[in-house]
Design an enzyme around this catalytic site. Structure first.
Site, mmCIF file in Angstrom:
data_model
loop_
_atom_site.group_PDB
_atom_site.id
_atom_site.type_symbol
_atom_site.label_atom_id
_atom_site.label_comp_id
_atom_site.label_asym_id
_atom_site.label_seq_id
_atom_site.Cartn_x
_atom_site.Cartn_y
_atom_site.Cartn_z
ATOM 1 N N GLU A 67 -6.189 7.172 -1.438
ATOM 2 C CA GLU A 67 -6.236 5.991 -0.553
ATOM 3 C C GLU A 67 -6.765 4.779 -1.168
ATOM 4 O O GLU A 67 -6.320 3.729 -1.085
ATOM 5 C CB GLU A 67 -6.679 6.301 0.739
ATOM 6 C CG GLU A 67 -6.049 7.053 1.631
ATOM 7 C CD GLU A 67 -4.742 6.809 1.985
ATOM 8 O OE1 GLU A 67 -4.525 5.645 2.437
ATOM 9 O OE2 GLU A 67 -3.708 7.464 1.845
ATOM 10 N N HIS A 116 1.960 4.102 -3.096
ATOM 11 C CA HIS A 116 1.806 5.773 -3.108
ATOM 12 C C HIS A 116 2.931 6.230 -3.394
ATOM 13 O O HIS A 116 2.858 7.464 -4.026
ATOM 14 C CB HIS A 116 1.826 6.131 -1.441
ATOM 15 C CG HIS A 116 0.514 6.157 -0.761
ATOM 16 N ND1 HIS A 116 -0.444 6.798 -1.384
ATOM 17 C CD2 HIS A 116 -0.071 5.489 0.404
ATOM 18 C CE1 HIS A 116 -1.983 6.502 -0.428
ATOM 19 N NE2 HIS A 116 -1.436 5.977 0.692
ATOM 20 N N HIS A 163 0.918 -1.404 -0.113
ATOM 21 C CA HIS A 163 0.027 -0.151 -0.222
ATOM 22 C C HIS A 163 0.770 1.325 -0.038
ATOM 23 O O HIS A 163 0.599 2.052 -0.908
ATOM 24 C CB HIS A 163 -0.910 -0.087 1.244
ATOM 25 C CG HIS A 163 -1.612 1.310 1.417
ATOM 26 N ND1 HIS A 163 -3.119 1.390 0.943
ATOM 27 C CD2 HIS A 163 -1.471 2.407 2.002
ATOM 28 C CE1 HIS A 163 -3.247 2.800 1.402
ATOM 29 N NE2 HIS A 163 -2.563 3.332 1.845
ATOM 30 N N GLU A 164 1.942 1.484 0.892
ATOM 31 C CA GLU A 164 2.814 2.523 0.922
ATOM 32 C C GLU A 164 3.298 2.616 -0.390
ATOM 33 O O GLU A 164 3.905 3.462 -0.805
ATOM 34 C CB GLU A 164 3.776 2.310 2.222
ATOM 35 C CG GLU A 164 2.917 2.324 3.447
ATOM 36 C CD GLU A 164 1.603 3.387 3.642
ATOM 37 O OE1 GLU A 164 1.977 4.581 3.111
ATOM 38 O OE2 GLU A 164 0.522 3.402 4.364
#
Length: 295
Positions: free
Chosen positions: A220, A146, A142-143
């Site tokens: 997100e 980003h 997930h990070e």
């Protein structure tokens, strides 16, 4: 959210986000002219803000590390985490970001940085120790999404702008005498000028925050989708989010602008129009629900 066509979604959201981000300096220019009453003074006002922006832009990583009490983490200190990240970076054909750790038993994580030299993934001690390998892989993915999507650069720029507007609004409220007393030396009433200055700066600040929140929220979902695409295990990230939502508070983090970077920001939990309007993240229950549709 569909995982098919993720790159197209990334490009579309990036274009929209850049357009939103362009509004920040526009608001700053208008605010400068209104508060100072002259283009020349407004130009100086904007130049000083630009200096602030440049300093924050190039030293943001040190500021974030200080605000979160995070420290660098090496392969020797935690080979499990290091190897999970390294394997995903190799699979994505990208340079591995730095790894930092926060010595806190709560569960949270965030990504930061503006370029290859400063991209960093920061994990709390709690999220490392309390998640399984699959769950932790989902969080890291997930990070990493980003970073791949360049969300972190955009968010940090918007946070800097919001900080500038916040400072202007605060100084305006505290130093209304800068714009003149209630009456000047000739007895003219300056109260309307003071009120206009205060209202303008406060409105500009809230507009900037709304734009920042809009940029943050929609990304997100995209990072969740990117993590599912990288790991092929959306259920693992859903499980991780459920555990994170139970204990996301990092005691060292007291700055609200920094808290917005985290995987889950619980500061705004109201489930009404105004709560959603000022929320930096979509409801975590909705994120879990979307991920579990693909289990």
């Amino acid at each position: 959210m569909k995982y098919i066509g993720i790159q197209k979604q990334i490009r579309r959201n990036n274009r929209k986000s850049v357009l939103l981000l362009l509004l920040f300096p526009l608001i700053l220019v208008v605010l400068g002219v209104i508060l100072t009453g002259s283009v020349e003074v407004a130009f100086l006002f904007i130049c000083l803000s630009a200096v602030w922006f440049v300093i924050a832009y190039f030293f943001h990583n040190k500021m974030i590390e200080s605000a979160t009490a995070s420290e660098a983490m090496s392969r020797r200190e935690n080979p499990r985490v290091y190897n999970l990240l390294e394997n995903m970076c190799i699979a994505q054909g990208m340079r591995m970001p730095k790894l930092n750790i926060i010595n806190d038993d709560s569960l949270n994580a965030f990504a930061s940085g503006i370029n290859q030299d400063t991209f960093t993934i920061t994990l709390s001690k709690g999220i490392i120790e309390k998640l399984s390998d699959e769950e932790l892989e989902g969080v890291i993915a997930h990070e990493l999404s980003h970073i791949i999507n360049r969300d972190v650069r955009l968010l940090i720029i918007s946070i800097i702008f919001v900080g500038i507007f916040s400072f202007i609004a605060e100084m305006t409220m505290r130093n209304v005498s800068f714009f003149g007393r209630s009456r000047d030396s000739e007895g003219r009433n300056n109260l309307p000028v003071i009120l206009i200055a205060i209202i303008t700066s406060v409105v500009a600040f809230f507009m900037a925050r709304l734009l920042h929140f809009a940029i943050s929220r929609k990304r997100e979902y995209l990072a969740d989708a990117g993590a599912a695409e990288i790991t092929k295990k959306p259920y693992a990230l859903a499980s991780a989010l459920r555990k994170v939502s139970a204990d996301p508070y990092i005691e060292a983090v007291t700055r609200r602008d920094v808290a917005q970077l985290f995987m889950h920001n619980p500061q705004f939990t109201e489930r009404n129009f105004f709560g959603n309007l000022f929320s930096t993240h979509p409801p975590i229950e909705k994120r879990i629900e979307l991920l579990e549709q693909f289990v």
